[in-house]
Design a protein around this motif. Structure first.
Motif, PDB file in Angstrom:
ATOM      1  N   ASP A 115       3.585  13.586   4.428  1.00 38.00           N
ATOM      2  CA  ASP A 115       4.191  12.659   3.476  1.00 38.00           C
ATOM      3  C   ASP A 115       3.241  11.481   3.316  1.00 38.00           C
ATOM      4  OD1 ASP A 115       6.089  11.768   1.750  1.00 38.00           O
ATOM      5  OD2 ASP A 115       7.673  11.470   3.242  1.00 38.00           O
ATOM      6  N   VAL A 116       2.483  11.457   2.214  1.00 41.65           N
ATOM      7  CA  VAL A 116       1.368  10.527   2.080  1.00 41.65           C
ATOM      8  C   VAL A 116       1.540   9.673   0.837  1.00 41.65           C
ATOM      9  CG1 VAL A 116      -0.039  12.287   0.903  1.00 41.65           C
ATOM     10  CG2 VAL A 116      -1.151  10.327   2.011  1.00 41.65           C
ATOM     11  N   LEU A 117       1.106   8.423   0.934  1.00 42.57           N
ATOM     12  CA  LEU A 117       1.163   7.460  -0.155  1.00 42.57           C
ATOM     13  C   LEU A 117      -0.253   7.003  -0.473  1.00 42.57           C
ATOM     14  CD1 LEU A 117       2.897   5.487  -1.953  1.00 42.57           C
ATOM     15  CD2 LEU A 117       2.694   3.855  -0.059  1.00 42.57           C
ATOM     16  N   LEU A 118      -0.630   7.034  -1.753  1.00 41.20           N
ATOM     17  CA  LEU A 118      -1.923   6.530  -2.192  1.00 41.20           C
ATOM     18  C   LEU A 118      -1.688   5.205  -2.913  1.00 41.20           C
ATOM     19  CD1 LEU A 118      -4.946   6.647  -2.778  1.00 41.20           C
ATOM     20  CD2 LEU A 118      -4.435   8.092  -4.776  1.00 41.20           C
ATOM     21  N   ASP A 119      -2.203   4.135  -2.339  1.00 41.71           N
ATOM     22  CA  ASP A 119      -2.044   2.815  -2.964  1.00 41.71           C
ATOM     23  C   ASP A 119      -3.138   2.630  -4.010  1.00 41.71           C
ATOM     24  OD1 ASP A 119      -1.578   0.247  -3.710  1.00 41.71           O
ATOM     25  OD2 ASP A 119      -1.364  -0.561  -1.685  1.00 41.71           O
ATOM     26  N   ASP A 120      -2.829   3.039  -5.228  1.00 42.57           N
ATOM     27  CA  ASP A 120      -3.797   2.988  -6.326  1.00 42.57           C
ATOM     28  C   ASP A 120      -3.488   1.842  -7.286  1.00 42.57           C
ATOM     29  OD1 ASP A 120      -1.441   4.052  -7.271  1.00 42.57           O
ATOM     30  OD2 ASP A 120      -2.372   5.620  -8.476  1.00 42.57           O
ATOM     31  N   ARG A 121      -2.875   0.774  -6.764  1.00 42.60           N
ATOM     32  CA  ARG A 121      -2.523  -0.370  -7.617  1.00 42.60           C
ATOM     33  C   ARG A 121      -3.720  -1.259  -7.932  1.00 42.60           C
ATOM     34  NH1 ARG A 121       1.998  -3.222  -4.174  1.00 42.60           N
ATOM     35  NH2 ARG A 121       0.483  -2.645  -2.535  1.00 42.60           N
ATOM     36  N   GLY A 122      -4.807  -1.099  -7.201  1.00 41.74           N
ATOM     37  CA  GLY A 122      -6.000  -1.916  -7.449  1.00 41.74           C
ATOM     38  C   GLY A 122      -5.924  -3.298  -6.855  1.00 41.74           C
ATOM     39  N   LEU A 123      -5.115  -3.495  -5.810  1.00 37.35           N
ATOM     40  CA  LEU A 123      -4.998  -4.797  -5.159  1.00 37.35           C
ATOM     41  C   LEU A 123      -6.196  -5.069  -4.257  1.00 37.35           C
ATOM     42  CD1 LEU A 123      -1.262  -4.927  -4.010  1.00 37.35           C
ATOM     43  CD2 LEU A 123      -2.261  -5.738  -6.157  1.00 37.35           C
ATOM     44  N   ARG A 124      -6.412  -6.365  -3.968  1.00 39.88           N
ATOM     45  CA  ARG A 124      -7.398  -6.742  -2.970  1.00 39.88           C
ATOM     46  C   ARG A 124      -6.934  -6.279  -1.582  1.00 39.88           C
ATOM     47  NH1 ARG A 124      -7.175 -11.596  -2.054  1.00 39.88           N
ATOM     48  NH2 ARG A 124      -5.456 -12.235  -3.426  1.00 39.88           N
ATOM     49  N   PRO A 125      -7.842  -6.112  -0.613  1.00 41.86           N
ATOM     50  CA  PRO A 125      -7.471  -5.577   0.704  1.00 41.86           C
ATOM     51  C   PRO A 125      -6.350  -6.364   1.384  1.00 41.86           C
ATOM     52  CG  PRO A 125      -9.841  -5.542   0.474  1.00 41.86           C
ATOM     53  CD  PRO A 125      -9.311  -6.254  -0.737  1.00 41.86           C
ATOM     54  N   GLY A 126      -6.397  -7.720   1.367  1.00 43.47           N
ATOM     55  CA  GLY A 126      -5.390  -8.516   2.075  1.00 43.47           C
ATOM     56  C   GLY A 126      -3.971  -8.223   1.624  1.00 43.47           C
ATOM     57  N   PRO A 127      -3.652  -8.403   0.340  1.00 40.37           N
ATOM     58  CA  PRO A 127      -2.295  -8.108  -0.130  1.00 40.37           C
ATOM     59  C   PRO A 127      -1.905  -6.637   0.049  1.00 40.37           C
ATOM     60  CG  PRO A 127      -3.468  -9.470  -1.717  1.00 40.37           C
ATOM     61  CD  PRO A 127      -4.470  -9.047  -0.688  1.00 40.37           C
ATOM     62  N   MET A 128      -2.874  -5.744  -0.136  1.00 38.89           N
ATOM     63  CA  MET A 128      -2.564  -4.319   0.014  1.00 38.89           C
ATOM     64  C   MET A 128      -2.180  -4.007   1.465  1.00 38.89           C
ATOM     65  SD  MET A 128      -4.845  -0.980  -1.074  1.00 38.89           S
ATOM     66  CE  MET A 128      -6.361  -1.701  -0.455  1.00 38.89           C
ATOM     67  N   PHE A 129      -2.967  -4.483   2.430  1.00 36.70           N
ATOM     68  CA  PHE A 129      -2.662  -4.230   3.840  1.00 36.70           C
ATOM     69  C   PHE A 129      -1.341  -4.900   4.246  1.00 36.70           C
ATOM     70  CE2 PHE A 129      -7.521  -4.009   4.804  1.00 36.70           C
ATOM     71  CZ  PHE A 129      -7.582  -2.816   4.111  1.00 36.70           C
ATOM     72  N   ALA A 130      -1.115  -6.114   3.734  1.00 32.53           N
ATOM     73  CA  ALA A 130       0.119  -6.827   4.078  1.00 32.53           C
ATOM     74  C   ALA A 130       1.346  -6.040   3.635  1.00 32.53           C
ATOM     75  CB  ALA A 130       0.121  -8.216   3.447  1.00 32.53           C
ATOM     76  N   ASP A 131       1.285  -5.457   2.441  1.00 28.79           N
ATOM     77  CA  ASP A 131       2.413  -4.644   1.962  1.00 28.79           C
ATOM     78  C   ASP A 131       2.635  -3.424   2.847  1.00 28.79           C
ATOM     79  OD1 ASP A 131       3.247  -6.218  -0.103  1.00 28.79           O
ATOM     80  OD2 ASP A 131       2.392  -4.990  -1.714  1.00 28.79           O
ATOM     81  N   MET A 132       1.543  -2.764   3.214  1.00 32.73           N
ATOM     82  CA  MET A 132       1.686  -1.546   4.028  1.00 32.73           C
ATOM     83  C   MET A 132       2.262  -1.870   5.410  1.00 32.73           C
ATOM     84  SD  MET A 132       0.885   0.828   1.976  1.00 32.73           S
ATOM     85  CE  MET A 132       1.519  -0.276   0.710  1.00 32.73           C
ATOM     86  N   GLU A 133       1.866  -3.009   5.972  1.00 30.98           N
ATOM     87  CA  GLU A 133       2.417  -3.429   7.261  1.00 30.98           C
ATOM     88  C   GLU A 133       3.870  -3.853   7.125  1.00 30.98           C
ATOM     89  OE1 GLU A 133      -0.309  -6.413   8.687  1.00 30.98           O
ATOM     90  OE2 GLU A 133      -1.410  -4.923   9.853  1.00 30.98           O
ATOM     91  N   LEU A 134       4.186  -4.569   6.069  1.00 28.46           N
ATOM     92  CA  LEU A 134       5.561  -5.026   5.860  1.00 28.46           C
ATOM     93  C   LEU A 134       6.524  -3.845   5.724  1.00 28.46           C
ATOM     94  CD1 LEU A 134       7.717  -7.168   5.261  1.00 28.46           C
ATOM     95  CD2 LEU A 134       6.929  -7.170   2.877  1.00 28.46           C
TER      96      LEU A 134
END
Length: 565
Positions: free
Chosen positions: A504-523
């Motif tokens: 079950d895999v998610l590809l974060d292809d929203r084009g965000l910068r690393p900081g906000p992208m990682f923060a969302d995945m951790e949250l």
């Protein structure tokens, strides 16, 4: 799943009305949105988690031999009248009327409906035993809904009901369901305890709760330090002290305590230990007032007290006027010495071994010193009526009791013939005689499990889902994919390969910068994160991090696939 095609709406600020970790994080992660007090919309993210829990519950119920059905959520008043619960269930029952002025309720539970189904469908002992279950929305009009879905008015529940020809068959299925619950909570990655419990509003005989251990839990659990004994604190037995009561050595003396009404105030004023005082609580009995006496450092257990023959099935304080009329004093100065014969005196086991104790003087502003049972104060009988405290001996004789907090996520009951008898649900036995069926009831709070898991698994960054509950197992996070074709292509290739392997895999292809992208995945608590970057591809590695670990690891493609598959 491509995140650009999914609805994810995280927020940074903690909502003002959120009090506990699960409520805060479910709102911040965008899993829930409040519609009204205790009523929530589950977002696509929240629903993914909810369905993961539901799937495990369904698999284990099916494996245990239960049969799924679906009952109406709106129930006619006539069924509830048959069991007498239309009035008895209280304010939690949401009552509604249709256009013909007929009364219904939005089901808080389904004992009446399933019993009506069984009395129509089941005719012979040959059809028994049978266990029906459903996973369905319930509604209980909580007076103070709080903590998000932990104590919501609308919630998702698995409720199962079994029917039997005799008590022995019910005992067997009760054990079957008890044994089925442990794998459910184990598979979901929860730390839990099964504890003896009170049947409460559902009623019935044997009862066990399944409690997820968490400091924010509303329930107190007593468990042994040296055995698997565990019980809800309301049900844990307080054993009688091994010591015998000493003979009286002091004379009875009335002393003035003009402003001292609490045990702490009285014991400090008179220079005695609270353990050497008697606390007297006057409650409403079946035939007048009843006095409950416990040691000064103990508290009356209302659940235990409610089961006393002298009480009407509940433990409710008598009003001050009635106490004053019967004893001549107000609360704060009440004691067992000189109480009228019409007032039974129920003494707790620990209080019953005291001698030369301090108690209320039954005259406002006074207490007795040097009081003794039998000599000065009448004892109707001795019973276990107090709450246990940490350090009490375990009721099974092994070790002492400790107390932890827990969140109730499951409950199993032996209902016996309570509902079947009230509603005339019987079958013919092998001799052709009509026999009222025995029933069991087995519930799991599916939506509450989601919140309980977060209470047990979170950190400063957000949620740490146990893998079986996570919305996705793996998040692929490409860096600057819109600027680098190699990064974009490798992200797509890994996403396709893991998906084909059943991950079950998610590809974060929203084009965000690393900081906000990682923060969302951790949250939102994705257990595994893979970062694909131009630098990593040049080195032939992927940056891998497990959500529960502090450090990243550089893995080759083969190492990564082994770790994730």
């Amino acid at each position: 799943m491509r995140l650009s095609r999914f609805h994810l709406a995280t927020i940074k600020e903690v909502p003002a009305d959120a009090e506990i970790a699960s409520h805060k994080l479910m709102l911040r992660a965008g899993m829930l949105r409040k519609l009204a007090a205790g009523i929530y919309t589950w977002s696509p993210l929240g629903l993914r988690v909810l369905r993961k829990v539901e799937a495990v519950v369904r698999e284990e119920m099916n494996r245990a031999g239960a049969i799924e059905l679906l009952m109406p959520s709106v129930q006619p008043k006539e069924l509830w009248d048959e069991t007498g619960r239309w009035e008895k269930f209280g304010g939690q029952l949401l009552k509604i009327r249709d256009r013909k002025d007929a009364w219904y309720c939005y089901g808080p539970t389904h004992e009446e409906v399933i019993t009506d189904f069984a009395r129509t469908e089941l005719k012979s002992y040959k059809q028994l035993p049978v266990n029906f279950y459903q996973i369905q929305t319930k509604f209980r009009d909580e007076i103070r809904p709080r903590f998000g879905v932990m104590r919501a008015r609308e919630f998702l529940m698995k409720d199962a009901y079994s029917f039997h020809i005799d008590a022995a068959s019910l005992d067997a299925e009760y054990r079957n369901m008890y044994d089925a619950y442990a794998p459910i909570f184990t598979r979901l990655g929860l730390a839990f305890r099964a504890v003896q419990a009170d049947a409460g509003a559902i009623g019935g005989n044997a009862s066990h709760e399944f409690q997820v251990l968490a400091d924010s839990g509303e329930d107190a659990i007593a468990y042994s330090t040296e055995s698997d004994y565990a019980a809800n604190i309301e049900m844990a037995e307080a054993l009688a002290p091994s010591a015998q009561r000493p003979a009286p050595s002091a004379s009875l003396e009335r002393v003035a305590t003009p402003t001292q009404k609490t045990i702490d105030d009285v014991s400090a004023f008179l220079g005695v230990d609270p353990k050497q005082c008697i606390k007297t609580i006057v409650v409403r009995g079946r035939e007048g007032l009843v006095a409950l006496c416990v040691r000064g450092d103990h508290e009356v257990n209302e659940v235990k007290a409610a089961k006393l023959d002298e009480l009407p099935g509940e433990s409710a304080l008598a009003d001050e006027a009635a106490i004053l009329a019967a004893t001549g004093a107000r609360p704060g100065s009440i004691g067992p010495v000189g109480l009228p014969e019409s007032v039974p005196v129920i003494v707790d086991r620990s209080a019953a071994v005291l001698a030369d104790f301090v108690c209320g003087g039954n005259q406002d502003g006074t207490h007795y010193r040097g009081a003794n049972w039998d000599r000065d104060a009448r004892v109707t009988r001795v019973a276990d009526i107090r709450k246990i405290v940490e350090g009490d001996p375990s009721p099974d004789g092994r070790g002492t009791l400790k107390i932890a907090r827990g969140i109730e996520v499951g409950h199993v009951f032996q209902l016996g013939q309570k509902y079947a008898e009230a509603m005339g649900a019987s079958v013919l036995d092998d001799a052709g005689k009509a026999v009222v069926m025995q029933m069991g009831c087995y519930g799991i709070g599916v939506s509450r499990i989601v919140a309980a898991a977060i209470e047990q698994n979170n950190d400063a960054a957000g949620i740490l889902w146990p893998e079986p509950m996570a919305p996705w197992k793996v998040a692929i996070c490409p860096i600057a994919a819109h600027q680098n074709a190699a990064v974009r292509e490798e992200s797509e290739r890994l996403h396709a390969e893991l998906s084909a392997a059943g991950v079950d895999v998610l590809l974060d292809d929203r084009g965000l910068r690393p900081g906000p992208m990682f923060a969302d995945m951790e949250l939102i608590g994705i257990p595994h994160r893979v970062v694909i970057s131009e630098r990593g591809l040049a080195a032939g590695t992927f940056e891998y991090r497990k959500r529960s670990e502090p450090e990243n690891r550089a893995l080759s493609r083969a190492e990564l696939l082994d770790a994730l598959k």
